[in-house]
Scaffold this motif. Structure first.
Motif, PDB file in Angstrom:
ATOM      1  N   VAL A   6       0.844  -1.206   0.000  1.00  0.00           N
ATOM      2  CA  VAL A   6       0.000   0.000   0.000  1.00  0.00           C
ATOM      3  C   VAL A   6       0.877   1.252   0.000  1.00  0.00           C
ATOM      4  N   GLY A   7       2.086   1.128  -0.502  1.00  0.00           N
ATOM      5  CA  GLY A   7       3.110   2.153  -0.319  1.00  0.00           C
ATOM      6  C   GLY A   7       2.844   3.485  -0.974  1.00  0.00           C
ATOM      7  N   MET A   8       1.926   3.556  -1.952  1.00  0.00           N
ATOM      8  CA  MET A   8       1.652   4.823  -2.625  1.00  0.00           C
ATOM      9  C   MET A   8       0.595   5.657  -1.906  1.00  0.00           C
ATOM     10  N   HIS A   9      -0.006   5.142  -0.842  1.00  0.00           N
ATOM     11  CA  HIS A   9      -0.900   5.967  -0.026  1.00  0.00           C
ATOM     12  C   HIS A   9      -0.082   7.030   0.704  1.00  0.00           C
ATOM     13  N   LEU A  10      -0.697   8.162   0.972  1.00  0.00           N
ATOM     14  CA  LEU A  10      -0.012   9.259   1.644  1.00  0.00           C
ATOM     15  C   LEU A  10       0.041   9.053   3.153  1.00  0.00           C
ATOM     16  N   LYS A  11       1.109   9.512   3.780  1.00  0.00           N
ATOM     17  CA  LYS A  11       1.228   9.441   5.235  1.00  0.00           C
ATOM     18  C   LYS A  11       0.076  10.158   5.926  1.00  0.00           C
ATOM     19  N   THR A  12      -0.323  11.280   5.374  1.00  0.00           N
ATOM     20  CA  THR A  12      -1.364  12.103   5.998  1.00  0.00           C
ATOM     21  C   THR A  12      -2.750  11.482   5.906  1.00  0.00           C
ATOM     22  N   ALA A  16      -7.770  -0.222   3.746  1.00  0.00           N
ATOM     23  CA  ALA A  16      -7.419   0.602   2.589  1.00  0.00           C
ATOM     24  C   ALA A  16      -7.079  -0.297   1.396  1.00  0.00           C
ATOM     25  N   PRO A  17      -7.436   0.119   0.192  1.00  0.00           N
ATOM     26  CA  PRO A  17      -7.150  -0.724  -0.975  1.00  0.00           C
ATOM     27  C   PRO A  17      -5.657  -0.847  -1.233  1.00  0.00           C
ATOM     28  N   HIS A  18      -5.293  -1.955  -1.861  1.00  0.00           N
ATOM     29  CA  HIS A  18      -3.911  -2.123  -2.287  1.00  0.00           C
ATOM     30  C   HIS A  18      -3.496  -0.959  -3.184  1.00  0.00           C
ATOM     31  N   ARG A  19      -2.277  -0.507  -2.989  1.00  0.00           N
ATOM     32  CA  ARG A  19      -1.704   0.538  -3.830  1.00  0.00           C
ATOM     33  C   ARG A  19      -0.191   0.354  -3.823  1.00  0.00           C
ATOM     34  N   PRO A  20       0.295  -0.686  -4.505  1.00  0.00           N
ATOM     35  CA  PRO A  20       1.716  -1.044  -4.424  1.00  0.00           C
ATOM     36  C   PRO A  20       2.606   0.019  -5.030  1.00  0.00           C
ATOM     37  N   ASP A  21       3.848   0.064  -4.515  1.00  0.00           N
ATOM     38  CA  ASP A  21       4.800   1.058  -4.996  1.00  0.00           C
ATOM     39  C   ASP A  21       5.882   0.480  -5.892  1.00  0.00           C
ATOM     40  N   THR A  22       5.936  -0.841  -6.037  1.00  0.00           N
ATOM     41  CA  THR A  22       7.001  -1.526  -6.763  1.00  0.00           C
ATOM     42  C   THR A  22       6.516  -2.905  -7.182  1.00  0.00           C
ATOM     43  N   LEU A  65       6.329  11.906   1.082  1.00  0.00           N
ATOM     44  CA  LEU A  65       4.880  11.997   1.239  1.00  0.00           C
ATOM     45  C   LEU A  65       4.202  10.641   1.398  1.00  0.00           C
ATOM     46  N   CYS A  66       4.721   9.614   0.738  1.00  0.00           N
ATOM     47  CA  CYS A  66       4.064   8.305   0.699  1.00  0.00           C
ATOM     48  C   CYS A  66       4.579   7.382   1.795  1.00  0.00           C
ATOM     49  N   ILE A  67       3.728   6.490   2.269  1.00  0.00           N
ATOM     50  CA  ILE A  67       4.141   5.616   3.368  1.00  0.00           C
ATOM     51  C   ILE A  67       5.160   4.571   2.928  1.00  0.00           C
ATOM     52  N   GLY A  68       5.308   4.392   1.626  1.00  0.00           N
ATOM     53  CA  GLY A  68       6.339   3.487   1.128  1.00  0.00           C
ATOM     54  C   GLY A  68       7.726   4.098   1.090  1.00  0.00           C
ATOM     55  N   GLY A  69       7.835   5.387   1.425  1.00  0.00           N
ATOM     56  CA  GLY A  69       9.142   6.033   1.443  1.00  0.00           C
ATOM     57  C   GLY A  69       9.799   6.026   0.070  1.00  0.00           C
ATOM     58  N   PRO A  70      11.109   5.792  -0.002  1.00  0.00           N
ATOM     59  CA  PRO A  70      11.811   5.854  -1.289  1.00  0.00           C
ATOM     60  C   PRO A  70      11.348   4.806  -2.291  1.00  0.00           C
ATOM     61  N   PHE A  71      10.670   3.751  -1.837  1.00  0.00           N
ATOM     62  CA  PHE A  71      10.117   2.779  -2.775  1.00  0.00           C
ATOM     63  C   PHE A  71       9.087   3.441  -3.699  1.00  0.00           C
ATOM     64  N   ALA A  72       8.517   4.565  -3.259  1.00  0.00           N
ATOM     65  CA  ALA A  72       7.514   5.261  -4.063  1.00  0.00           C
ATOM     66  C   ALA A  72       8.119   5.980  -5.257  1.00  0.00           C
ATOM     67  N   THR A  73       9.424   6.165  -5.265  1.00  0.00           N
ATOM     68  CA  THR A  73      10.053   6.945  -6.338  1.00  0.00           C
ATOM     69  C   THR A  73      11.093   6.174  -7.132  1.00  0.00           C
ATOM     70  N   VAL A  74      11.532   5.015  -6.672  1.00  0.00           N
ATOM     71  CA  VAL A  74      12.541   4.273  -7.438  1.00  0.00           C
ATOM     72  C   VAL A  74      11.935   3.765  -8.744  1.00  0.00           C
ATOM     73  N   GLU A  75      12.768   3.626  -9.754  1.00  0.00           N
ATOM     74  CA  GLU A  75      12.331   3.003 -10.999  1.00  0.00           C
ATOM     75  C   GLU A  75      12.016   1.531 -10.741  1.00  0.00           C
ATOM     76  N   LEU A  76      10.982   1.037 -11.394  1.00  0.00           N
ATOM     77  CA  LEU A  76      10.617  -0.367 -11.222  1.00  0.00           C
ATOM     78  C   LEU A  76      11.812  -1.260 -11.531  1.00  0.00           C
ATOM     79  N   GLY A  77      12.036  -2.220 -10.633  1.00  0.00           N
ATOM     80  CA  GLY A  77      13.154  -3.148 -10.801  1.00  0.00           C
ATOM     81  C   GLY A  77      14.425  -2.733 -10.109  1.00  0.00           C
ATOM     82  N   ASN A  78      14.470  -1.482  -9.606  1.00  0.00           N
ATOM     83  CA  ASN A  78      15.676  -0.985  -8.929  1.00  0.00           C
ATOM     84  C   ASN A  78      15.493  -0.986  -7.413  1.00  0.00           C
ATOM     85  N   SER A  79      16.561  -1.176  -6.686  1.00  0.00           N
ATOM     86  CA  SER A  79      16.512  -1.294  -5.229  1.00  0.00           C
ATOM     87  C   SER A  79      15.905  -0.068  -4.566  1.00  0.00           C
TER      88      SER A  79
END
Length: 278
Positions: free
Chosen positions: A114-120, A127-133, A250-264
């Motif tokens: 659910v990493g793309m949900h906002l912290k706020t 909450a619905p699934h919202r994967p970040d990676t 902003l997102c609860i997934g942290g840096p996973f919300a911004t990394v390119e797919l497939g990257n650490s």
């Protein structure tokens, strides 16, 4: 109980679970893909196996009451790697559990489902699934698999959406930290609770700045005691001002919300490898 199985026993989190789990059963069978995990605890045995081998999983879980499933790639990775280890591997664990009459799977899910949900948003467990990676997507698959196997085949599951189970070294972790003691407590409650059906629970400590609501998992009796606020002053003193437009903040997934797919994603977190050694 007579027999427990722990997958991912060679990993950092698995290293902290092995000894406590031996106190909950007559026999702990630890498994991973490495050849050896070193000295074993009393009541523990080790079997090298690959999660993608269904026959091997069936043999390992035979006569087990429960499986504690921590085995998988623990970071974002290329799709083919995630598919094999985290998706096919998860199917094999639940299918083997069904075929061998295992009562329950206790699963190391993740906030990244659910990493793309906002912290706020302070989301709840519904909450619905919202994967970040891809990694988070695999956690969504496994949670839905667990739900399906409960509804159709009667296999109970606890899906522990673990946040930051590592040393609190960055600003995000002050709200998302899960101490090793609280991890052990969470796994113990997921095992010894009488009836769980299909349960999701947030895996984080009793942090003042927690970003989610765990009230709907109260039936597990998970009552974390540690609080990352003890680290806040030092961590914030070393942290440069955060960009309030950056999804990693902003997102609860942290840096996973911004990394390119497939990257650490772990690479940006500064995780300390403090794996327990026997």
């Amino acid at each position: 109980m007579k027999k427990l199985v722990l997958t991912g026993a060679a990993g950092r989190l698995g290293s902290y679970l092995r000894e406590p789990l031996t106190r909950m059963c007559d026999e702990l069978v630890s498994t991973d893909i490495v050849a050896d995990i070193g000295k074993l605890y009393d009541g523990e045995s080790y079997v090298q196996a690959d999660l993608t081998d269904l026959a091997a999983m069936e043999a390992i879980v035979k006569d087990a009451t429960m499986v504690v499933h921590f085995g998988a790639i623990g970071d974002e990775a290329p799709w083919d790697d995630i598919l094999r280890s985290n998706i096919i591997g998860a199917y094999n664990v639940w299918e083997a559990a069904y075929r061998q009459g295992v009562k329950r799977v206790v699963y190391a899910s993740s906030v990244h489902a659910v990493g793309m949900h906002l912290k706020t948003d302070t989301i709840g467990l519904d909450a619905p699934h919202r994967p970040d990676t891809y990694y988070g997507l695999a956690k969504c698959f496994a949670e839905d698999l667990a739900s399906l196997y409960w509804d159709k085949r009667g296999i109970e599951s606890v899906c522990m959406r673990i946040f930051s189970c590592a040393q609190a070294t960055n600003a995000r972790s002050i709200g998302t930290w899960l101490s090793y003691d609280d991890l052990i407590h969470l796994v113990e409650r997921s095992i010894d609770s009488a009836v769980v059906g299909f349960t999701k629970v947030w895996g984080l400590s009793n942090n003042d700045r927690a970003v989610v609501d765990n009230s709907k998992a109260g039936h597990l009796g998970f009552r974390p005691k540690d609080n990352a606020e003890q680290f806040a002053k030092d961590v914030f003193a070393k942290t440069p001002p955060l960009d309030n437009k950056d999804l990693a903040n902003l997102c609860i997934g942290g840096p996973f919300a911004t990394v390119e797919l497939g990257n650490s994603g772990v690479a940006a977190l500064g995780v300390v490898n403090d794996k327990k050694t026997t």
